[in-house]
Design an enzyme around this catalytic site. Structure first.
Site, PDB file in Angstrom:
ATOM      1  N   THR A  47      -0.878  -0.541  -4.202  1.00  0.00           N
ATOM      2  CA  THR A  47      -1.856   0.350  -4.902  1.00  0.00           C
ATOM      3  C   THR A  47      -1.659   1.832  -5.734  1.00  0.00           C
ATOM      4  O   THR A  47      -0.381   2.137  -5.132  1.00  0.00           O
ATOM      5  CB  THR A  47      -2.682   1.176  -3.758  1.00  0.00           C
ATOM      6  OG1 THR A  47      -1.505   0.819  -2.144  1.00  0.00           O
ATOM      7  CG2 THR A  47      -3.151   0.347  -2.837  1.00  0.00           C
TER       8      THR A  47
ATOM      9  N   ASP B 180       0.732  -1.092  -0.117  1.00  0.00           N
ATOM     10  CA  ASP B 180      -0.220   0.328   0.209  1.00  0.00           C
ATOM     11  C   ASP B 180       1.262   1.158  -0.215  1.00  0.00           C
ATOM     12  O   ASP B 180       1.193   1.746   1.073  1.00  0.00           O
ATOM     13  CB  ASP B 180      -0.823   0.336   1.174  1.00  0.00           C
ATOM     14  CG  ASP B 180      -1.928   0.446   0.760  1.00  0.00           C
ATOM     15  OD1 ASP B 180      -2.020   1.648   0.387  1.00  0.00           O
ATOM     16  OD2 ASP B 180      -2.713   0.436   2.272  1.00  0.00           O
ATOM     17  N   GLY B 181       0.834   1.889  -1.340  1.00  0.00           N
ATOM     18  CA  GLY B 181       1.694   3.201  -1.265  1.00  0.00           C
ATOM     19  C   GLY B 181       1.182   4.178  -1.961  1.00  0.00           C
ATOM     20  O   GLY B 181       1.447   5.199  -1.989  1.00  0.00           O
ATOM     21  N   LYS B 182       0.299   3.640  -2.720  1.00  0.00           N
ATOM     22  CA  LYS B 182      -0.359   5.058  -3.350  1.00  0.00           C
ATOM     23  C   LYS B 182       0.684   5.645  -4.391  1.00  0.00           C
ATOM     24  O   LYS B 182       0.086   7.002  -4.502  1.00  0.00           O
ATOM     25  CB  LYS B 182      -1.517   5.775  -2.470  1.00  0.00           C
ATOM     26  CG  LYS B 182      -2.512   4.589  -1.570  1.00  0.00           C
ATOM     27  CD  LYS B 182      -3.205   5.519  -0.248  1.00  0.00           C
ATOM     28  CE  LYS B 182      -4.471   5.258  -0.023  1.00  0.00           C
ATOM     29  NZ  LYS B 182      -3.665   3.997   0.951  1.00  0.00           N
ATOM     30  N   ARG B 183       1.382   5.343  -5.738  1.00  0.00           N
ATOM     31  CA  ARG B 183       2.556   5.644  -6.139  1.00  0.00           C
ATOM     32  C   ARG B 183       1.638   6.057  -7.362  1.00  0.00           C
ATOM     33  O   ARG B 183       0.399   5.074  -7.543  1.00  0.00           O
ATOM     34  CB  ARG B 183       3.159   4.565  -6.668  1.00  0.00           C
ATOM     35  CG  ARG B 183       4.195   4.485  -5.426  1.00  0.00           C
ATOM     36  CD  ARG B 183       4.725   5.390  -4.346  1.00  0.00           C
ATOM     37  NE  ARG B 183       5.466   4.900  -3.141  1.00  0.00           N
ATOM     38  CZ  ARG B 183       5.540   4.975  -2.339  1.00  0.00           C
ATOM     39  NH1 ARG B 183       4.478   5.550  -1.301  1.00  0.00           N
ATOM     40  NH2 ARG B 183       6.646   5.015  -1.328  1.00  0.00           N
TER      41      ARG B 183
END
Length: 312
Positions: free
Chosen positions: A145, A102-105
């Site tokens: 993510t 979950d890094g929302k890159r």
């Protein structure tokens, strides 16, 4: 074997749609780990995070299909934390769990490609797909993510790497936080932004479907908005859904039923605090407490499995 095939097969194997979020936080670690690291260097805290997360993996590896390490909590520790994140991802993958980082890159062009190359492609996933495991990414995650708000051209590099490495992404479509609607619920040309993103996700999956009709482009849809969850399951029939917001954020088992397909697959429901810090929950504190925190993790995971199994 594609990413979507792997995660759905893991659901079938474990009989669970629970995803355990690995969100280590200094103040909430069990006392034995917290006390040993208190006042010490970031290296000591990183070692505590690694031990905490790996012991959780040992507890849940036969109970759930996947885990979701949250990069932010590791990043708080600086370089030592990032080493810890890599160790946790690798340990979970080697234990047979599907790993969702979950890094929302995201970014555009070559920068998006760099993010994708860095995170996507575990040795286990590439081996399962019949590819060369030496081409695994440095972080070795099965999926990541990703934010969609830079547009389609920012997502395409991730999808291309998914094709090459049998990996997956989860695009933020309808997030679980109360303020998400500020942008996501806005309407343009008679359609909400979140629905436009969902349509793009479905478009990106076209031509990439496995035998069960799922593609590598999944979606994040919060349990806290059950009506929209049902709407988006219908709008994205070819996407595995990652559903946050269960438990501590208020989502209940009945709220997430719509995320699952007719076979009880096609989605994983995330819980972080409710499982990994279960030793501090009132229903477990007296029985387990800090000394038996691993037993509390197991009990909370089994409880969530039972709750979700009742609505499948």
């Amino acid at each position: 074997m594609t990413f979507s095939t792997r995660i759905n097969e893991a659901i079938s194997r474990t009989g669970s749609v629970t995803c355990v979020g690995l969100d280590p936080r200094k103040a909430q670690l069990p006392a034995p780990l917290r006390d040993a690291a208190e006042g010490q260097s970031p290296d000591a805290w990183a070692a505590a995070y690694t031990q905490f997360c790996c012991e959780i993996v040992d507890v849940v590896k036969d109970l759930v299909p996947c885990v979701k390490p949250q990069a932010a909590f590791f990043e708080q520790l600086g370089p030592a934390g990032m080493v810890s994140l890599g160790e946790v991802i690798r340990y979970a993958s080697e234990a047979g769990l599907v790993v969702i980082t979950d890094g929302k890159r995201n970014d555009i062009g070559s920068t998006a490609t760099a993010y994708a190359d860095a995170y996507l492609g575990s040795r286990a996933g590439i081996s399962a797909a019949g590819g060369d495991p030496d081409k695994a990414s440095p972080w070795g995650s099965d999926s990541l993510t990703v934010s969609p708000y830079l547009g389609q051209d920012s997502l395409e590099p991730f999808v291309e790497v998914c094709d090459q490495r049998a990996a997956g992404i989860f695009v933020l479509v309808k997030t679980s936080n109360p303020g998400g609607g500020y942008l996501q619920d806005l309407e343009s040309d008679g359609k909400t932004i979140y629905r436009s993103v969902a349509d793009l996700v479905t478009q990106l999956n076209a031509g990439r479907l496995d035998a069960d009709g799922y593609g590598p482009v999944g979606a994040v849809v919060g349990a806290t908005y059950p009506e929209q969850l049902a709407e988006l399951r219908e709008a994205m029939p070819h996407s595995v859904l990652l559903v946050p917001g269960f438990g501590a954020q208020g989502g209940a088992a009945d709220d997430v039923k719509a995320a699952l397909d007719a076979s009880g697959r096609g989605a994983v429901i995330n819980s972080s605090r409710g499982i990994i810090f279960a030793h501090a929950r009132k229903e477990y504190a007296d029985t387990f407490g800090d000394a038996r925190w691993q037993d509390a993790v197991r009990a909370a995971t089994e409880e969530m499995n039972a709750q979700l199994g009742a609505v499948v």
